[in-house]
Design a protein around this motif. Structure first.
Motif, mmCIF file in Angstrom:
data_model
loop_
_atom_site.group_PDB
_atom_site.id
_atom_site.type_symbol
_atom_site.label_atom_id
_atom_site.label_comp_id
_atom_site.label_asym_id
_atom_site.label_seq_id
_atom_site.Cartn_x
_atom_site.Cartn_y
_atom_site.Cartn_z
ATOM 1 N N PRO A 53 0.804 -1.225 0.000
ATOM 2 C CA PRO A 53 0.000 0.000 0.000
ATOM 3 C C PRO A 53 0.837 1.274 0.000
ATOM 4 O O PRO A 53 2.024 1.270 0.335
ATOM 5 N N THR A 54 0.183 2.366 -0.353
ATOM 6 C CA THR A 54 0.743 3.697 -0.141
ATOM 7 C C THR A 54 0.582 4.035 1.343
ATOM 8 O O THR A 54 -0.117 3.309 2.077
ATOM 9 N N PRO A 55 1.206 5.112 1.829
ATOM 10 C CA PRO A 55 1.007 5.487 3.246
ATOM 11 C C PRO A 55 -0.462 5.674 3.613
ATOM 12 O O PRO A 55 -0.841 5.489 4.770
ATOM 13 N N ALA A 56 -1.301 6.005 2.641
ATOM 14 C CA ALA A 56 -2.729 6.202 2.912
ATOM 15 C C ALA A 56 -3.521 4.902 2.834
ATOM 16 O O ALA A 56 -4.721 4.885 3.084
ATOM 17 N N GLY A 57 -2.861 3.784 2.485
ATOM 18 C CA GLY A 57 -3.560 2.513 2.349
ATOM 19 C C GLY A 57 -4.184 2.376 0.968
ATOM 20 O O GLY A 57 -4.213 3.317 0.179
ATOM 21 N N GLU A 58 -4.678 1.188 0.674
ATOM 22 C CA GLU A 58 -5.250 0.929 -0.647
ATOM 23 C C GLU A 58 -6.738 0.640 -0.631
ATOM 24 O O GLU A 58 -7.307 0.266 -1.638
ATOM 25 N N VAL A 90 -4.513 5.412 14.579
ATOM 26 C CA VAL A 90 -5.572 6.434 14.609
ATOM 27 C C VAL A 90 -4.974 7.797 14.949
ATOM 28 O O VAL A 90 -5.291 8.814 14.319
ATOM 29 N N PHE A 91 -4.097 7.839 15.959
ATOM 30 C CA PHE A 91 -3.470 9.105 16.350
ATOM 31 C C PHE A 91 -2.171 9.362 15.585
ATOM 32 O O PHE A 91 -1.582 10.436 15.709
ATOM 33 N N GLY A 92 -1.711 8.369 14.834
ATOM 34 C CA GLY A 92 -0.459 8.499 14.108
ATOM 35 C C GLY A 92 -0.663 8.956 12.686
ATOM 36 O O GLY A 92 -1.273 9.990 12.424
ATOM 37 N N ARG A 93 -0.194 8.130 11.730
ATOM 38 C CA ARG A 93 -0.222 8.554 10.341
ATOM 39 C C ARG A 93 -1.251 7.807 9.508
ATOM 40 O O ARG A 93 -1.884 8.358 8.616
ATOM 41 N N ASN A 148 4.816 10.287 13.604
ATOM 42 C CA ASN A 148 5.466 11.059 12.560
ATOM 43 C C ASN A 148 5.459 12.546 12.929
ATOM 44 O O ASN A 148 4.906 12.944 13.962
ATOM 45 N N LYS A 149 6.095 13.363 12.086
ATOM 46 C CA LYS A 149 6.286 14.774 12.425
ATOM 47 C C LYS A 149 4.967 15.500 12.628
ATOM 48 O O LYS A 149 4.845 16.371 13.503
ATOM 49 N N TYR A 150 3.958 15.176 11.804
ATOM 50 C CA TYR A 150 2.649 15.811 11.959
ATOM 51 C C TYR A 150 1.583 14.721 12.030
ATOM 52 O O TYR A 150 0.956 14.370 11.038
#
Length: 520
Positions: free
Chosen positions: A49-54, A86-89, A501-503
């Motif tokens: 997947p991409t960081p956003a999932g597939e 959920v609170f992460g990326r 992650n940073k944000y």
């Protein structure tokens, strides 16, 4: 509440066998509803997947709604979301837009408290181990050989490696894992029933004595307390999709570290109550599918009648597939076909996808004889997955000849080699001195024939995230999870406790006018 009561009545669940958490969530006492009949099992997987999932979860929800739309008795079975992502990326795990399970905010936050119970049970074991050391009990636990790790359901890199002070004279090293990757999570998710859970807890290896003797959880005399903590958490949770499709959400092991599939109990319950059961394996087929087939299914009769490979154009672009003749996709499809399993590719359509690239993908699939169908449920709801649902029904009724890849009596090294060769497409691998010593030690024990659960990055198919030349995947560490009944094999220094992650998403979540906003 009325909708859920209607679904429970249709499933013939007695009133005394369920109880509400609020108005939209129910827990089910599952025992007497198991093994009444055998539904068709549908397994969802994807490419890396991409960081956003597939959209595996979105596609699973859409397909379930689509099957219900065409008149099928279907039950969806998903994992519980972890607060870390959920609170992460990575974000929430309840789908989105028209393919969503509800109540989204409750499911992604505390839900029914299952993960909190798992965290508490896991950490009670750690507390008892340190208490035994403090009081210098008859177990004579070696502080330097404690196997059991503490856990927390948050991303917290500071807890990866810490020093703890047990007394003025005794200190030891400790490692936290995220709860979704903990031993307790996998033990509960793989348990078949309450009796099996107790047996797995009792047989869990937690430490070694100063004389090198194995110490099992049973010897801590706290199994009863653990069972009390987990008495509700073992019962599956029922919610509905936006289109009122029954959905069991229960247990949430990560696939890059743990087994990556919902609980065995919720899968078996769905197969007993429905004609079709959809389950999802985490991350790409190099992780979730591999572990489902080689680990989860090792001790269960859960061969999927249809495997659905979810793809998106954005992920194919991430892996340069349009320039490389779909090499990445082909590797993932081979993961499935090598087992002789029924397969369909679900193209998860995203708004503004390139029509030209979509045509290119469809042409390649047709030329290579892969069955495919579009999934537009995210935008169109149940009707957007009805074509996919019809094809899945047809496939589920097609005979297949499952062929196992790994044999129980093969050595640990042989099992690793088969996964490295057939799933990561690497010729060879390296084993660190520490891992080699542990493998040699395990080979002399009763655990030597257990299946192996690989710990690997989810970003790339071979774990070579940095595109190193002359790359070989490295086996860094090996540990036995005797309660879950598998051997954990760590590669390339993959962490079992993620960091923020940073944000992170936690900066965007808020409570406004009594409503949770910012979950994504």
């Amino acid at each position: 509440m009325e909708k859920i009561l209607k679904v429970l009545n249709n499933l013939k669940i007695d009133e005394k066998d369920f109880y509400f958490y609020g108005k939209e969530i129910v827990k089910i006492n599952y025992e007497k509803y198991m093994n009444k009949k055998k539904g068709k099992l549908i397994l969802m997987t994807s490419i890396n997947p991409t960081p956003a999932g597939e959209g595996k979860t979105t596609t699973a929800i859409g397909l379930a709604d689509g099957l219900k739309h065409i008149g099928k008795n279907v039950i969806l079975a998903l994992r519980e979301p972890s607060l870390g992502p959920v609170f992460g990326r990575k974000g929430t795990a309840t789908g989105g837009r028209e393919s969503e399970v509800i109540p989204m905010d409750e499911i992604n936050l505390h839900f029914t408290g299952d993960i909190h119970a798992i965290t508490t049970a896991n950490n009670l074991i750690s507390a008892q181990i340190d208490s035994e050391i403090y009081w210098n009990s008859k177990l004579k636990i070696d502080p330097n050989k404690v196997i059991w790790k503490r856990c927390l359901d948050l991303n917290d890199r500071a807890l990866r490696n810490i020093d703890i002070k047990i007394s003025s004279k005794v200190c030891r090293k400790e490692e936290f894992t995220i709860t979704a990757a903990s031993n307790m999570m996998t033990i509960l998710s793989l348990s078949k029933n309450i009796e099996d859970l107790r047996m797995r807890l009792d047989s869990s290896l937690v430490a070694y004595s100063l004389e090198g003797k194995e110490i099992f959880l049973k010897e801590l005399d706290i199994t009863g307390s653990l069972m009390a903590i987990l008495k509700n958490a073992i019962n599956p949770n029922l919610v509905l999709t936006k289109y009122d499709t029954p959905t069991l959400i229960h247990c949430g092991p990560f696939a890059n570290i743990a087994t990556g599939t919902n609980s065995i109990i919720s899968t078996n319950l769905a197969l007993s109550l429905g004609d079709y059961c959809i389950v999802e394996s985490g991350f790409g087929s190099d992780l979730g599918f591999e572990k489902y087939i080689n680990v989860v299914n090792q001790d269960n009769d859960l061969i999927p009648d249809c495997t659905v490979m979810v793809v998106t154009l954005r992920a194919l672009n991430l892996h340069n597939d349009f320039e490389n003749n779909f090499d990445h996709l082909q590797k993932h499809l081979k993961h499935i076909t090598q087992y002789h399993l029924n397969l369909i590719v679900a193209i998860n359509f995203i708004e503004n996808d390139s029509i030209e690239q979509l045509s290119q993908l469809k042409k390649w699939l047709d030329e290579n004889n892969y069955l495919w169908e579009m999934n537009e449920a995210y935008i169109k709801g149940a009707t957007g997955a009805s074509a996919l649902a019809n094809k899945v029904v047809e496939i589920c009724n097609t005979k297949q000849n499952f062929k196992a890849l790994i044999k129980e009596n093969e050595t640990i090294e042989e099992k690793i080699k088969k996964i490295v060769n057939n799933f990561y497409y690497l010729e060879d691998f390296k084993i660190s001195k520490a891992a080699s010593a542990k493998i040699n030690s395990i080979n002399k024990t009763k655990y030597k024939n257990l299946p192996i659960c690989m710990v690997k990055s989810s970003n790339s198919i071979d774990g070579n995230d940095n595109k190193k030349s002359n790359y070989k995947i490295t086996i860094e560490d090996v540990n036995v999870n005797s309660g879950a009944k598998f051997i954990l094999v760590y590669t390339n220094n993959v962490m079992s406790m993620p960091g923020l992650n940073k944000y992170p998403n936690s900066k965007d979540i808020d409570l406004q006018n009594g409503e949770v906003v910012g979950l994504k």
